[in-house]
Design a protein around this motif. Structure first.
Motif, PDB file in Angstrom:
ATOM      1  N   UNK A   1     145.102  16.826  18.538  1.00 38.15           N
ATOM      2  CA  UNK A   1     144.545  18.205  19.160  1.00 38.15           C
ATOM      3  C   UNK A   1     145.612  19.207  19.651  1.00 38.15           C
ATOM      4  N   UNK A   2     147.045  19.063  19.399  1.00 39.25           N
ATOM      5  CA  UNK A   2     147.838  20.023  19.517  1.00 39.25           C
ATOM      6  C   UNK A   2     147.713  20.159  21.078  1.00 39.25           C
ATOM      7  N   UNK A   3     148.080  19.258  21.995  1.00 38.99           N
ATOM      8  CA  UNK A   3     147.944  19.372  23.235  1.00 38.99           C
ATOM      9  C   UNK A   3     149.365  19.295  23.919  1.00 38.99           C
ATOM     10  N   UNK A   4     149.817  19.550  25.063  1.00 32.60           N
ATOM     11  CA  UNK A   4     150.787  19.462  25.711  1.00 32.60           C
ATOM     12  C   UNK A   4     150.389  18.784  27.122  1.00 32.60           C
ATOM     13  N   UNK A   5     150.809  17.283  27.194  1.00 33.06           N
ATOM     14  CA  UNK A   5     150.359  16.642  28.444  1.00 33.06           C
ATOM     15  C   UNK A   5     151.423  16.465  29.372  1.00 33.06           C
ATOM     16  N   UNK A   6     152.151  17.353  29.924  1.00 33.40           N
ATOM     17  CA  UNK A   6     153.256  17.297  30.613  1.00 33.40           C
ATOM     18  C   UNK A   6     152.920  16.380  31.936  1.00 33.40           C
ATOM     19  N   UNK A   7     151.692  16.403  32.550  1.00 35.87           N
ATOM     20  CA  UNK A   7     151.688  15.582  33.895  1.00 35.87           C
ATOM     21  C   UNK A   7     151.833  14.320  33.604  1.00 35.87           C
ATOM     22  N   UNK A   8     151.364  13.779  32.478  1.00 39.18           N
ATOM     23  CA  UNK A   8     151.177  12.400  32.232  1.00 39.18           C
ATOM     24  C   UNK A   8     153.101  12.071  31.604  1.00 39.18           C
ATOM     25  N   UNK A   9     153.756  12.929  31.473  1.00 43.51           N
ATOM     26  CA  UNK A   9     155.126  12.600  31.213  1.00 43.51           C
ATOM     27  C   UNK A   9     156.027  11.976  32.276  1.00 43.51           C
ATOM     28  N   UNK A  10     155.473  11.888  33.395  1.00 40.80           N
ATOM     29  CA  UNK A  10     156.042  11.350  34.606  1.00 40.80           C
ATOM     30  C   UNK A  10     156.039   9.950  34.358  1.00 40.80           C
ATOM     31  N   UNK A  11     154.806   9.534  33.786  1.00 36.55           N
ATOM     32  CA  UNK A  11     154.550   7.964  33.747  1.00 36.55           C
ATOM     33  C   UNK A  11     154.534   7.303  32.391  1.00 36.55           C
ATOM     34  N   UNK A  12     154.552   8.252  31.433  1.00 35.12           N
ATOM     35  CA  UNK A  12     154.309   7.704  29.937  1.00 35.12           C
ATOM     36  C   UNK A  12     155.521   8.378  29.130  1.00 35.12           C
TER      37      UNK A  12
END
Length: 286
Positions: free
Chosen positions: A204-215
């Motif tokens: 879906x061409x998304x940027x999930x920056x907030x989850x990058x702290x955990x994953x």
């Protein structure tokens, strides 16, 4: 002689499949866990030690910069910046040296895990730091492998008359037997969820920056989307974990040959190797 009809029945298909699966698993464990794992574990331990020892040397040789950074981003919040800088440098150097020789491995891994966690969740998050935490956690639970001083001492001091030593060795053995399957289960789910989230973000061409702290999404997105969807679902469920992890490892090796960011992918390769050898852990459909 009367023979009952049910004595002529063939074993159910699932019984045959179950027996075949157990035989393959036993062969797999003997081949990889017995022959290759000691060297894989040693390589992982040396790699982690090299990184943290390099951090310690860097802080020591650029002491003023280290003090300035500690005053802005204190690695040990409950200490003064100067004391925190000195303690973190000592932890990097001493604990890394202990990891190299495999001495007091669990106690060396815990401070490294704590320092990485503080930086990841209080200051600057990035993927490789998550892998450092997960790898440090692995050594804190599993300990060092056969090629280590811990292994020699464990065999030599098991019946020692020195106070507390047998109890410590007994606890370490219990922690490895009971804690490792649980940790592997959590690790499997963590990697599976990372692959699924990365596949969804790629689709879906998304940027999930907030989850990058955990994953570790920056690394997970390098896995091809079909492989990430399929591998992620199977890892979360714990179905065919050894074979799924081996297939993903092979895919990642192939993709890394043309990816200039291959150095980050080496951590994912390490954990896929662990799953490929030890399976899905305590709670899995396997």
């Amino acid at each position: 002689m009367n023979i009952k009809p049910n004595q002529w029945r063939k074993p159910p298909l699932y019984s045959k499949l179950s027996g075949t699966s157990r035989a393959i698993t036993k062969f797999w464990s003997t081949l990889f866990e017995g022959l290759t794992w000691p060297y894989i574990e040693l390589a992982m331990r040396l790699w982690l030690a090299k990184l943290f020892f390099g951090f310690g040397i860097l802080q020591l040789t650029h002491w003023q910069v280290t003090l300035d950074l500690a005053s802005q981003e204190n690695p040990i919040p409950f200490l003064a910046p100067h004391a925190a800088a000195a303690l973190s440098t000592a932890v990097y150097l001493i604990c890394a040296a202990l990891l190299v020789i495999g001495l007091m491995t669990r106690y060396a891994a815990l401070p490294l895990l704590a320092l990485s966690a503080v930086t990841q969740f209080r200051y600057e998050p990035f993927d490789t730091q998550l892998f450092w935490m997960a790898l440090s956690g692995w050594f804190a639970i599993y300990g060092a492998g056969p090629i280590s001083l811990d292994n020699l001492l464990r065999r030599g001091l098991g019946d020692s008359a020195v106070p507390l030593v047998p109890a410590i060795i007994k606890f370490s053995t219990w922690l490895r037997l009971r804690g490792t399957p649980v940790y592997i289960c959590l690790l499997r789910i963590w990697l599976g969820v990372s692959l699924l989230v990365a596949a969804y973000a790629n689709t879906h061409k998304l940027h999930l920056e907030t989850l990058g702290r955990w994953l570790p999404l920056d690394v997970a997105v390098r896995v091809a989307v079909p492989a990430a969807w399929c591998g992620g679902i199977l890892l979360v469920l714990g179905v065919g974990t050894r074979y799924v992890a081996t297939a993903l490892l092979a895919c990642l090796v192939i993709s890394s040959t043309v990816d200039p960011r291959a150095t980050d992918s080496i951590y994912l390769l390490m954990f896929l190797a662990i799953l490929g050898i030890y399976g899905g852990g305590r709670v899995a459909l396997d």
